[in-house]
Design a protein around this motif. Structure first.
Motif, PDB file in Angstrom:
ATOM      1  N   LEU A 135       0.502  -1.323  -0.006  1.00  0.00           N
ATOM      2  CA  LEU A 135       0.141   0.250  -0.296  1.00  0.00           C
ATOM      3  C   LEU A 135       0.948   0.657  -0.231  1.00  0.00           C
ATOM      4  O   LEU A 135       1.827   1.437   0.455  1.00  0.00           O
ATOM      5  CB  LEU A 135      -1.103  -0.430   0.929  1.00  0.00           C
ATOM      6  CG  LEU A 135      -2.528  -1.261   1.282  1.00  0.00           C
ATOM      7  CD1 LEU A 135      -2.569  -0.851   2.554  1.00  0.00           C
ATOM      8  CD2 LEU A 135      -2.769  -1.161  -0.281  1.00  0.00           C
ATOM      9  N   PRO A 136       0.394   2.017  -0.694  1.00  0.00           N
ATOM     10  CA  PRO A 136       0.931   3.462  -0.902  1.00  0.00           C
ATOM     11  C   PRO A 136       0.870   3.685   1.050  1.00  0.00           C
ATOM     12  O   PRO A 136       0.700   4.091   2.125  1.00  0.00           O
ATOM     13  CB  PRO A 136       0.158   4.877  -1.275  1.00  0.00           C
ATOM     14  CG  PRO A 136      -0.815   4.147  -2.719  1.00  0.00           C
ATOM     15  CD  PRO A 136      -1.005   2.330  -1.530  1.00  0.00           C
ATOM     16  N   SER A 137       1.916   5.119   1.500  1.00  0.00           N
ATOM     17  CA  SER A 137       2.340   5.280   2.275  1.00  0.00           C
ATOM     18  C   SER A 137       1.522   6.813   2.786  1.00  0.00           C
ATOM     19  O   SER A 137       1.484   7.065   1.925  1.00  0.00           O
ATOM     20  CB  SER A 137       3.741   6.297   2.675  1.00  0.00           C
ATOM     21  OG  SER A 137       4.229   6.262   3.809  1.00  0.00           O
ATOM     22  N   GLY A 138       0.844   6.445   4.371  1.00  0.00           N
ATOM     23  CA  GLY A 138      -0.193   6.940   4.537  1.00  0.00           C
ATOM     24  C   GLY A 138      -1.355   6.753   3.625  1.00  0.00           C
ATOM     25  O   GLY A 138      -2.629   7.586   3.711  1.00  0.00           O
ATOM     26  N   TRP A 139      -1.700   5.836   3.142  1.00  0.00           N
ATOM     27  CA  TRP A 139      -3.052   5.396   2.578  1.00  0.00           C
ATOM     28  C   TRP A 139      -4.204   5.355   3.740  1.00  0.00           C
ATOM     29  O   TRP A 139      -3.648   4.303   4.156  1.00  0.00           O
ATOM     30  CB  TRP A 139      -2.413   4.210   1.564  1.00  0.00           C
ATOM     31  CG  TRP A 139      -4.167   4.134   1.391  1.00  0.00           C
ATOM     32  CD1 TRP A 139      -4.289   3.738  -0.292  1.00  0.00           C
ATOM     33  CD2 TRP A 139      -5.151   3.147   1.214  1.00  0.00           C
ATOM     34  NE1 TRP A 139      -5.887   3.724  -0.610  1.00  0.00           N
ATOM     35  CE2 TRP A 139      -6.401   2.827  -0.107  1.00  0.00           C
ATOM     36  CE3 TRP A 139      -5.526   2.749   2.383  1.00  0.00           C
ATOM     37  CZ2 TRP A 139      -7.411   2.739   0.748  1.00  0.00           C
ATOM     38  CZ3 TRP A 139      -6.971   1.937   2.923  1.00  0.00           C
ATOM     39  CH2 TRP A 139      -7.715   1.512   1.421  1.00  0.00           C
ATOM     40  N   ARG A 140      -5.389   5.976   3.342  1.00  0.00           N
ATOM     41  CA  ARG A 140      -6.718   5.351   4.414  1.00  0.00           C
ATOM     42  C   ARG A 140      -7.521   5.392   3.311  1.00  0.00           C
ATOM     43  O   ARG A 140      -7.780   6.295   2.043  1.00  0.00           O
ATOM     44  CB  ARG A 140      -6.346   7.189   5.104  1.00  0.00           C
ATOM     45  CG  ARG A 140      -5.588   7.190   5.927  1.00  0.00           C
ATOM     46  CD  ARG A 140      -5.235   6.612   7.190  1.00  0.00           C
ATOM     47  NE  ARG A 140      -4.354   7.199   8.128  1.00  0.00           N
ATOM     48  CZ  ARG A 140      -2.902   6.882   7.986  1.00  0.00           C
ATOM     49  NH1 ARG A 140      -2.231   6.419   6.625  1.00  0.00           N
ATOM     50  NH2 ARG A 140      -1.857   6.906   8.488  1.00  0.00           N
ATOM     51  N   ARG A 161      -0.245  13.997   0.181  1.00  0.00           N
ATOM     52  CA  ARG A 161      -1.112  13.477   0.131  1.00  0.00           C
ATOM     53  C   ARG A 161      -1.290  12.228  -1.223  1.00  0.00           C
ATOM     54  O   ARG A 161      -0.788  12.791  -1.611  1.00  0.00           O
ATOM     55  CB  ARG A 161      -2.163  13.796   0.774  1.00  0.00           C
ATOM     56  CG  ARG A 161      -3.375  12.768   0.677  1.00  0.00           C
ATOM     57  CD  ARG A 161      -4.747  12.882   1.114  1.00  0.00           C
ATOM     58  NE  ARG A 161      -5.342  13.934   0.149  1.00  0.00           N
ATOM     59  CZ  ARG A 161      -6.624  13.561  -0.889  1.00  0.00           C
ATOM     60  NH1 ARG A 161      -6.512  12.857  -0.871  1.00  0.00           N
ATOM     61  NH2 ARG A 161      -6.813  14.492  -1.118  1.00  0.00           N
ATOM     62  N   LEU A 162      -1.454  10.928  -1.090  1.00  0.00           N
ATOM     63  CA  LEU A 162      -1.096  10.068  -2.341  1.00  0.00           C
ATOM     64  C   LEU A 162      -2.545   9.381  -2.333  1.00  0.00           C
ATOM     65  O   LEU A 162      -3.511   9.438  -0.907  1.00  0.00           O
ATOM     66  CB  LEU A 162      -0.488   8.987  -2.246  1.00  0.00           C
ATOM     67  CG  LEU A 162       0.984   9.539  -1.672  1.00  0.00           C
ATOM     68  CD1 LEU A 162       1.860   7.751  -2.053  1.00  0.00           C
ATOM     69  CD2 LEU A 162       1.894  10.134  -2.890  1.00  0.00           C
ATOM     70  N   ASP A 163      -2.877   9.180  -3.439  1.00  0.00           N
ATOM     71  CA  ASP A 163      -4.696   9.133  -3.667  1.00  0.00           C
ATOM     72  C   ASP A 163      -4.685   7.485  -3.688  1.00  0.00           C
ATOM     73  O   ASP A 163      -3.133   6.624  -3.250  1.00  0.00           O
ATOM     74  CB  ASP A 163      -5.050   9.199  -5.068  1.00  0.00           C
ATOM     75  CG  ASP A 163      -4.543   8.610  -6.202  1.00  0.00           C
ATOM     76  OD1 ASP A 163      -3.577   8.028  -6.542  1.00  0.00           O
ATOM     77  OD2 ASP A 163      -4.630   9.648  -6.636  1.00  0.00           O
ATOM     78  N   ARG A 164      -4.991   7.092  -4.221  1.00  0.00           N
ATOM     79  CA  ARG A 164      -5.877   5.287  -3.690  1.00  0.00           C
ATOM     80  C   ARG A 164      -4.498   4.380  -4.767  1.00  0.00           C
ATOM     81  O   ARG A 164      -3.974   3.257  -4.876  1.00  0.00           O
ATOM     82  CB  ARG A 164      -7.232   4.422  -4.227  1.00  0.00           C
ATOM     83  CG  ARG A 164      -8.106   4.950  -2.838  1.00  0.00           C
ATOM     84  CD  ARG A 164      -8.737   4.499  -3.166  1.00  0.00           C
ATOM     85  NE  ARG A 164     -10.285   5.402  -1.658  1.00  0.00           N
ATOM     86  CZ  ARG A 164     -11.273   4.919  -1.644  1.00  0.00           C
ATOM     87  NH1 ARG A 164     -11.718   3.450  -2.205  1.00  0.00           N
ATOM     88  NH2 ARG A 164     -12.674   5.094  -0.675  1.00  0.00           N
ATOM     89  N   THR A 165      -4.278   5.365  -5.618  1.00  0.00           N
ATOM     90  CA  THR A 165      -3.425   4.953  -6.582  1.00  0.00           C
ATOM     91  C   THR A 165      -1.844   4.907  -6.365  1.00  0.00           C
ATOM     92  O   THR A 165      -1.235   4.488  -7.895  1.00  0.00           O
ATOM     93  CB  THR A 165      -3.665   5.227  -8.299  1.00  0.00           C
ATOM     94  OG1 THR A 165      -3.554   6.210  -8.110  1.00  0.00           O
ATOM     95  CG2 THR A 165      -5.156   5.224  -8.756  1.00  0.00           C
ATOM     96  N   GLY A 166      -1.904   5.622  -5.685  1.00  0.00           N
ATOM     97  CA  GLY A 166       0.259   5.660  -5.156  1.00  0.00           C
ATOM     98  C   GLY A 166       0.009   6.767  -6.315  1.00  0.00           C
ATOM     99  O   GLY A 166       1.200   7.881  -5.727  1.00  0.00           O
TER     100      GLY A 166
END
Length: 671
Positions: free
Chosen positions: A477-482, A505-510
């Motif tokens: 998962l991308p770092s910090g993913w929520r 902030r990264l989105d769900r796709t990274g």
């Protein structure tokens, strides 16, 4: 013939001599201080002998220890390198008296040139042109003048003085520095030529009476009267070149010179030449002569020391152009203050070879990845030399390699060197010894301030990628993913312009959904969702994020960043320059508060002299004390008008980086 050679030196020059010895089949012996036990030159020698202690006075300047090391290792010859005892007539005599071969000029020639005052008188009689010289302050009739040490060289003990008021202090400071560097505080005063160029002629003599010149070198780009850029052939008119060659041969013949030597001259704007000194050793800048002649000067030194004649009757023709830079551990923005510590990474791309004459890019280095740079010796890390068919091509290739180099852990003069090589004035050969004084723009870092946020973003993304790569669960998962977008990731760094905070902030796709930095301005959000900071920012998209590489698309142009982390230190090398950052903890531990007005040691060293005392009233710029480190004397000045409240150091005391040297309390005048 020489079968086993001891090099009475260290670092880069020891490695350089060992390289030629290996090619000739000569066995090698290194001597080393305790501080140098793990330095590369020690491991490269066939044998090594420890010299107990750290400082030069305890080790490399001890003739008795060096001769004993030669005896114990079975060496039959000694090469002094340059610096230390290379121009010490007593050492040369002691080596030959011990029945060993001395790879250098005879002790008599060294002695004749060792005292610059006596040398000037001797060579003036031989017809070598000289500058006006005085030995006492009250003899000086006009200014500006240059105070110089009668013994030694390398810029130590030299001071430019522009009026009579500053002459007494300059003489005193020069005497102290000369005494510390050469154990001889004798100085003299010479007329200073404005806009003069420093040029020199490589000479070579053998025991059969031959003395030849091997071309002119240009060495005018200097700091603290020490060369940092050298080139061959020197860009001088043919008639000046002829006069330089003739004067250099006359100087060599006046002392029956044998071996490698360099006759240095000052070239005035009107075309007149004046003798500066005859260095009775191999010069630091000898690789540029090797590059354009194809000769190995160390090999020639060994052949001449064995009694062989020079293998040519006339100087070989030169081919192409070569430029050398001295890469030093020092901070040009802080008065070239030397730096010490661990060199975590030392990588220069495109190097064709090391320590040997060749075409292309050559590296002569005393360090490798992980080397510790000690405070006991000078700041030079390496020499990088570029050969090309033309001067412009050599400068471009050299600047490009330097700009792409990875130099992590210690501040260096790399950015300054690149800016000098790329400057219009250098390209036009509009250079002289005052070049750096007239061009403050070359002191600017390569990385523009408005590009630091991008480097910090790359550092933050690389650190996050590193954490995900080692995560025990959900590493994909991308770092910090929520699952539901929440607060952005936050990283804080200490950087060249102070503290900088990166939010992203990264989105769900990274992909990078948003980012911003504060307090640095100039770059901000990557989307409409982020809060702008500073001026309008370019659009930034994340292409790739790995622990050691981040690729960002900035306004449609991809930029690759190489990221190297050592503890909390993060080194970022990008297309516009390099940034050294320190990742700051989210909750900093409490630290002891320093008293206001505290002056801290910029690097480890010894307190040379203390000029102030507790309770003394001082003015801005007053000299409080001097700190001796890396073979130089560093003044510690009062930062403001005030009173010396604390002075916890005394002459001879050792201090570490960050130690309190003095506390100056500001005073407010009564209305």
């Amino acid at each position: 013939m020489i079968s086993r050679l001891l090099v009475a030196n260290r670092g880069e020059i020891a490695r350089r001599i060992f390289a030629t010895c290996r090619a000739l089949g000569v066995e090698t012996v290194a001597v080393h201080s305790d501080a140098d036990t793990a330095v590369p030159f020690v491991a490269e020698a066939d044998r090594a002998v420890r010299l107990p202690g750290d400082t030069p006075a305890e080790t490399y300047l001890r003739i008795d220890l060096l001769l004993d090391a030669a005896r114990r290792a079975g060496a039959d010859a000694i090469h002094p390198g340059y610096g230390f005892l290379a121009e010490h007539a007593g050492f040369a005599a002691a080596v030959t008296d011990a029945g060993l071969t001395w790879v250098g000029p005879p002790a008599k020639a060294i002695a004749a040139m060792g005292d610059k005052l006596a040398a000037k008188a001797l060579l003036a009689d031989a017809g070598v042109p000289m500058l006006t010289t005085w030995t006492e302050a009250d003899q000086v009739t006009d200014f500006p003048v240059l105070v110089k040490a009668a013994a030694g060289g390398g810029g130590r003990g030299m001071r430019v003085v522009r009026d009579a008021a500053g002459l007494a202090e300059a003489l005193a400071a020069a005497r102290r520095e000369a005494a510390a560097a050469f154990r001889d505080g004798t100085v003299f005063i010479e007329r200073y030529v404005e806009r003069g160029r420093h040029v020199e002629v490589q000479i070579f003599g053998d025991t059969h009476g031959t003395i030849l010149t091997l071309g002119v070198r240009e060495c005018s780009i200097q700091r603290r009267h020490q060369k940092i850029v050298e080139e061959a052939p020197g860009v001088v008119p043919p008639q000046v070149r002829q006069r330089l060659h003739e004067a250099a041969v006359a100087a060599g013949r006046a002392v029956d010179y044998v071996g490698a030597g360099t006759v240095e001259f000052l070239l005035a704007p009107d075309g007149e030449i004046y003798f500066l000194e005859l260095n009775t050793r191999l010069q630091v800048e000898h690789p540029v002569t090797e590059a354009v002649t194809g000769l190995d000067l160390v090999r020639l030194q060994l052949l001449v020391a064995e009694g062989e004649p020079l293998p040519f009757a006339a100087a070989p023709p030169t081919d192409g152009h070569a430029i050398e830079v001295r890469l030093c551990a020092e901070d040009p923005a802080q008065g070239f203050r030397p730096a010490a510590g661990v060199l975590h990474r030392f990588s220069i791309p495109g190097v064709a070879g090391e320590f040997a004459p060749l075409r292309g890019l050559r590296l002569d280095s005393g360090v490798v990845d992980g080397s510790t740079v000690s405070v006991h010796y000078d700041s030079m890390l390496a020499k990088l030399i570029a050969w090309a068919p033309t001067r412009a091509e050599a400068a471009r290739a050299l600047a490009g390699a330097l700009a792409r180099a990875e130099l992590h852990g210690i501040v260096t003069n790399r950015d300054l060197l690149v800016r000098v090589l790329r400057s219009r004035e250098f390209g036009a050969a509009e250079i002289d010894t005052g070049f750096l004084d007239r061009h403050p723009e070359v002191f600017a870092p390569l990385l523009p301030p408005d590009q630091v946020p991008l480097a910090a973003l790359a550092a933050a993304l690389a650190s996050a990628a590193g954490r995900r790569a080692t995560a025990p669960v959900l590493a994909g998962l991308p770092s910090g993913w929520r699952n539901v977008p929440a607060f952005p990731q936050v990283s804080r760094f200490g950087g060249p312009g102070g503290e900088i905070e990166v939010r992203y902030r990264l989105d769900r796709t990274g992909a990078l959904a948003e980012w911003s930095t504060t307090p640095a301005a100039g770059l901000g959000p990557a989307s409409e969702d982020a809060t702008p900071v500073g001026e309008p920012a370019p659009a930034v998209a994340l292409v790739e994020a790995a622990p050691e590489r981040v690729v960002l698309n900035v306004d449609g142009v991809r930029r690759g960043f190489r990221v190297h982390r050592v503890g909390s230190e993060v080194f970022v090398d990008g297309p516009d320059g390099a940034a050294s950052l320190t990742e700051l903890p989210r909750f900093p531990p409490p630290t002891a508060k320093l008293a206001a007005g505290s002056l801290l040691a910029p690097l480890p060293g010894a307190v040379a002299r203390v000029y102030a005392e507790v309770g003394q009233r001082v003015a801005t710029g007053d000299l409080l004390l001097t700190l001796e480190a890396m073979k130089l004397e560093h003044p510690v000045l009062a930062p403001a008008d005030g009173v010396v409240a604390e002075l916890p150091v005394s002459p001879g005391g050792q201090v570490d980086t960050g130690a309190v040297l003095a506390v100056v309390m500001p005073v407010t005048e009564a209305p």
